[in-house]
Design an enzyme around this catalytic site. Sequence first.
Site, PDB file in Angstrom:
ATOM      1  CD  GLU A 260       0.501   5.321  -0.690  1.00 50.61           C
ATOM      2  OE1 GLU A 260       1.162   5.328   0.170  1.00 50.61           O
ATOM      3  OE2 GLU A 260      -0.797   5.506  -0.642  1.00 50.61           O
TER       4      GLU A 260
ATOM      5  CG  HIS B  31       2.183   8.761   2.757  1.00 53.86           C
ATOM      6  ND1 HIS B  31       1.672   8.811   3.937  1.00 53.86           N
ATOM      7  CD2 HIS B  31       1.258   8.031   2.022  1.00 53.86           C
ATOM      8  CE1 HIS B  31       0.379   8.689   3.900  1.00 53.86           C
ATOM      9  NE2 HIS B  31      -0.004   7.994   2.874  1.00 53.86           N
TER      10      HIS B  31
ATOM     11  CG  HIS C 156      -1.919   1.206   1.267  1.00 55.61           C
ATOM     12  ND1 HIS C 156      -3.106   1.078   1.861  1.00 55.61           N
ATOM     13  CD2 HIS C 156      -1.937   2.515   0.669  1.00 55.61           C
ATOM     14  CE1 HIS C 156      -3.648   2.282   1.839  1.00 55.61           C
ATOM     15  NE2 HIS C 156      -2.933   3.084   1.113  1.00 55.61           N
TER      16      HIS C 156
END
Length: 201
Positions: free
Chosen positions: A66, A70, A17
Amino acid sequence: QMSANDCQDPPEYWTIHGLWPDKAEDCNRTWHFNVSEIKDLMSDMRHYWPDVLHSSLNRTQFWKHEWDKHGTCAATLEVLNSQKKYFGKALELYQHVDLNNCLLKAGIKPSSSYYQMTAIKEALTRFYGVTPKIQCLPPEEGEKAQTIGQIEFCFTKELQLRNCTALKGESALMEADLKLGTEELSVCSDTLPTYYPSQVH
Protein backbone atom coordinates in the site's frame (compact mmCIF):
# COMPACT_ATOMS: atom_id res chain seq x y z
CA GLN A 1 -6.98 -18.25 -0.06
CA MET A 2 -7.70 -18.53 3.65
CA SER A 3 -6.45 -22.06 4.09
CA ALA A 4 -3.50 -21.52 1.76
CA ASN A 5 -2.36 -18.47 3.73
CA ASP A 6 -3.11 -19.54 7.30
CA CYS A 7 -5.76 -16.85 7.66
CA GLN A 8 -6.79 -17.74 11.20
CA ASP A 9 -9.84 -16.06 12.69
CA PRO A 10 -10.41 -13.38 10.06
CA PRO A 11 -11.79 -10.21 11.67
CA GLU A 12 -15.57 -9.96 11.86
CA TYR A 13 -15.57 -6.22 11.31
CA TRP A 14 -14.70 -3.89 8.45
CA THR A 15 -10.97 -3.26 8.10
CA ILE A 16 -8.89 -0.88 5.96
CA HIS A 17 -7.78 -1.71 2.43
CA GLY A 18 -5.93 1.51 1.74
CA LEU A 19 -5.87 5.26 1.30
CA TRP A 20 -5.55 5.95 -2.41
CA PRO A 21 -5.02 9.18 -4.29
CA ASP A 22 -7.15 9.28 -7.45
CA LYS A 23 -4.54 10.69 -9.75
CA ALA A 24 -1.13 9.33 -9.03
CA GLU A 25 1.35 11.25 -11.07
CA ASP A 26 4.07 12.21 -8.58
CA CYS A 27 4.96 8.92 -6.94
CA ASN A 28 8.41 8.55 -5.48
CA ARG A 29 9.13 4.90 -6.24
CA THR A 30 12.52 5.07 -4.54
CA TRP A 31 10.95 5.82 -1.15
CA HIS A 32 11.00 2.37 0.43
CA PHE A 33 8.74 1.10 3.17
CA ASN A 34 10.32 0.96 6.61
CA VAL A 35 8.17 -0.70 9.26
CA SER A 36 10.09 0.90 12.13
CA GLU A 37 8.62 4.27 11.15
CA ILE A 38 5.16 3.11 12.15
CA LYS A 39 6.07 1.15 15.28
CA ASP A 40 3.88 3.45 17.45
CA LEU A 41 0.90 2.59 15.26
CA MET A 42 1.50 -1.17 15.31
CA SER A 43 -1.32 -2.32 17.58
CA ASP A 44 -3.88 -0.22 15.68
CA MET A 45 -2.43 -1.34 12.34
CA ARG A 46 -2.73 -5.01 13.27
CA HIS A 47 -6.28 -4.51 14.45
CA TYR A 48 -7.75 -2.18 11.83
CA TRP A 49 -5.50 -2.83 8.84
CA PRO A 50 -4.62 -6.52 9.06
CA ASP A 51 -3.05 -8.51 6.25
CA VAL A 52 -5.34 -11.52 5.99
CA LEU A 53 -3.83 -12.94 2.81
CA HIS A 54 -0.12 -13.25 3.47
CA SER A 55 1.27 -15.40 6.18
CA SER A 56 4.59 -13.60 6.38
CA LEU A 57 5.87 -13.73 9.92
CA ASN A 58 5.32 -10.11 10.83
CA ARG A 59 2.57 -9.56 8.22
CA THR A 60 3.88 -6.28 6.87
CA GLN A 61 3.68 -7.26 3.19
CA PHE A 62 0.26 -5.65 2.68
CA TRP A 63 1.36 -2.35 4.27
CA LYS A 64 4.50 -2.31 2.17
CA HIS A 65 2.40 -2.80 -0.97
CA GLU A 66 0.00 0.00 0.00
CA TRP A 67 2.86 2.39 0.79
CA ASP A 68 4.83 1.59 -2.38
CA LYS A 69 1.81 1.86 -4.63
CA HIS A 70 -0.33 4.56 -3.01
CA GLY A 71 1.47 6.14 -0.05
CA THR A 72 4.40 7.38 -2.10
CA CYS A 73 1.87 9.17 -4.33
CA ALA A 74 -0.31 10.47 -1.49
CA ALA A 75 2.81 12.01 0.06
CA THR A 76 2.52 15.02 -2.27
CA LEU A 77 -0.01 16.26 0.33
CA GLU A 78 1.64 17.73 3.39
CA VAL A 79 -0.73 15.92 5.78
CA LEU A 80 0.40 12.59 4.30
CA ASN A 81 4.06 13.31 3.54
CA SER A 82 5.65 10.58 5.67
CA GLN A 83 4.88 6.94 6.39
CA LYS A 84 3.78 7.79 9.89
CA LYS A 85 1.42 10.50 8.63
CA TYR A 86 0.05 8.35 5.80
CA PHE A 87 -0.78 5.30 7.91
CA GLY A 88 -1.75 7.40 10.94
CA LYS A 89 -4.16 9.55 8.91
CA ALA A 90 -5.73 6.49 7.28
CA LEU A 91 -6.38 5.03 10.75
CA GLU A 92 -7.83 8.38 11.87
CA LEU A 93 -10.16 8.55 8.85
CA TYR A 94 -11.24 4.96 9.48
CA GLN A 95 -12.17 5.83 13.09
CA HIS A 96 -13.93 8.98 11.92
CA VAL A 97 -16.01 7.16 9.30
CA ASP A 98 -16.79 4.39 11.83
CA LEU A 99 -18.44 2.19 9.22
CA ASN A 100 -19.00 -0.78 11.57
CA ASN A 101 -21.12 1.34 13.88
CA CYS A 102 -22.98 3.14 11.14
CA LEU A 103 -24.11 -0.09 9.48
CA LEU A 104 -25.22 -1.56 12.81
CA LYS A 105 -27.19 1.59 13.67
CA ALA A 106 -28.90 1.34 10.28
CA GLY A 107 -29.80 -2.28 11.06
CA ILE A 108 -27.51 -3.61 8.33
CA LYS A 109 -25.63 -6.58 9.67
CA PRO A 110 -24.36 -9.90 8.40
CA SER A 111 -27.33 -12.10 7.65
CA SER A 112 -28.34 -15.21 5.77
CA SER A 113 -31.19 -13.30 4.10
CA TYR A 114 -30.54 -10.82 1.30
CA TYR A 115 -30.54 -7.04 1.26
CA GLN A 116 -31.53 -4.62 -1.47
CA MET A 117 -28.46 -2.69 -2.61
CA THR A 118 -30.52 0.51 -2.87
CA ALA A 119 -31.50 0.21 0.82
CA ILE A 120 -27.84 -0.13 1.86
CA LYS A 121 -26.86 2.85 -0.30
CA GLU A 122 -29.67 4.98 1.06
CA ALA A 123 -28.78 4.16 4.66
CA LEU A 124 -25.12 5.09 4.10
CA THR A 125 -25.99 8.28 2.24
CA ARG A 126 -28.45 9.28 4.98
CA PHE A 127 -25.80 8.70 7.62
CA TYR A 128 -22.82 10.35 5.92
CA GLY A 129 -24.48 12.89 3.66
CA VAL A 130 -22.35 11.56 0.78
CA THR A 131 -22.55 8.51 -1.46
CA PRO A 132 -19.80 5.91 -1.05
CA LYS A 133 -18.86 3.39 -3.74
CA ILE A 134 -19.94 -0.12 -2.80
CA GLN A 135 -18.18 -3.00 -4.49
CA CYS A 136 -19.31 -6.59 -4.72
CA LEU A 137 -18.23 -10.01 -5.80
CA PRO A 138 -20.63 -10.88 -8.65
CA PRO A 139 -22.81 -14.00 -8.29
CA GLU A 140 -21.00 -17.27 -8.84
CA GLU A 141 -22.35 -19.70 -11.39
CA GLY A 142 -25.88 -20.70 -10.53
CA GLU A 143 -26.23 -18.11 -7.76
CA LYS A 144 -28.48 -15.10 -7.93
CA ALA A 145 -26.94 -12.83 -5.30
CA GLN A 146 -23.90 -10.57 -5.27
CA THR A 147 -21.76 -10.38 -2.11
CA ILE A 148 -20.61 -7.12 -0.54
CA GLY A 149 -16.83 -6.98 -0.75
CA GLN A 150 -15.66 -3.43 -0.15
CA ILE A 151 -17.03 0.00 0.70
CA GLU A 152 -15.02 2.92 -0.60
CA PHE A 153 -15.27 6.43 0.82
CA CYS A 154 -14.01 9.41 -1.13
CA PHE A 155 -12.36 12.49 0.31
CA THR A 156 -11.29 15.87 -0.96
CA LYS A 157 -7.62 16.84 -0.73
CA GLU A 158 -8.57 18.52 2.55
CA LEU A 159 -9.74 15.05 3.66
CA GLN A 160 -13.41 16.00 3.87
CA LEU A 161 -15.91 13.36 2.79
CA ARG A 162 -17.28 13.86 -0.72
CA ASN A 163 -19.50 11.88 -3.09
CA CYS A 164 -17.79 9.05 -4.93
CA THR A 165 -18.74 9.72 -8.50
CA ALA A 166 -16.63 7.87 -11.02
CA LEU A 167 -14.91 10.26 -13.36
CA LYS A 168 -14.96 9.21 -17.01
CA GLY A 169 -12.33 6.62 -17.72
CA GLU A 170 -11.38 6.26 -14.07
CA SER A 171 -13.55 3.37 -12.98
CA ALA A 172 -12.00 0.73 -15.25
CA LEU A 173 -8.57 1.73 -14.01
CA MET A 174 -9.59 1.48 -10.36
CA GLU A 175 -11.36 -1.83 -10.78
CA ALA A 176 -8.41 -3.43 -12.50
CA ASP A 177 -6.46 -2.63 -9.35
CA LEU A 178 -8.86 -4.32 -6.95
CA LYS A 179 -8.30 -8.02 -6.98
CA LEU A 180 -9.46 -9.86 -3.92
CA GLY A 181 -7.83 -13.22 -4.37
CA THR A 182 -8.69 -14.11 -7.92
CA GLU A 183 -12.27 -12.86 -7.92
CA GLU A 184 -12.82 -9.35 -9.19
CA LEU A 185 -14.64 -6.76 -7.17
CA SER A 186 -16.79 -4.44 -9.20
CA VAL A 187 -19.36 -1.77 -8.46
CA CYS A 188 -22.45 -3.51 -7.07
CA SER A 189 -25.56 -3.85 -9.17
CA ASP A 190 -28.60 -1.98 -7.83
CA THR A 191 -30.94 -4.74 -8.94
CA LEU A 192 -29.32 -7.95 -7.68
CA PRO A 193 -30.13 -9.26 -4.21
CA THR A 194 -27.13 -8.62 -1.95
CA TYR A 195 -25.53 -11.01 0.48
CA TYR A 196 -23.64 -9.67 3.50
CA PRO A 197 -22.05 -12.75 5.05
CA SER A 198 -20.75 -12.99 8.60
CA GLN A 199 -17.88 -15.19 7.44
CA VAL A 200 -16.53 -15.41 3.93
CA HIS A 201 -16.29 -19.11 3.13
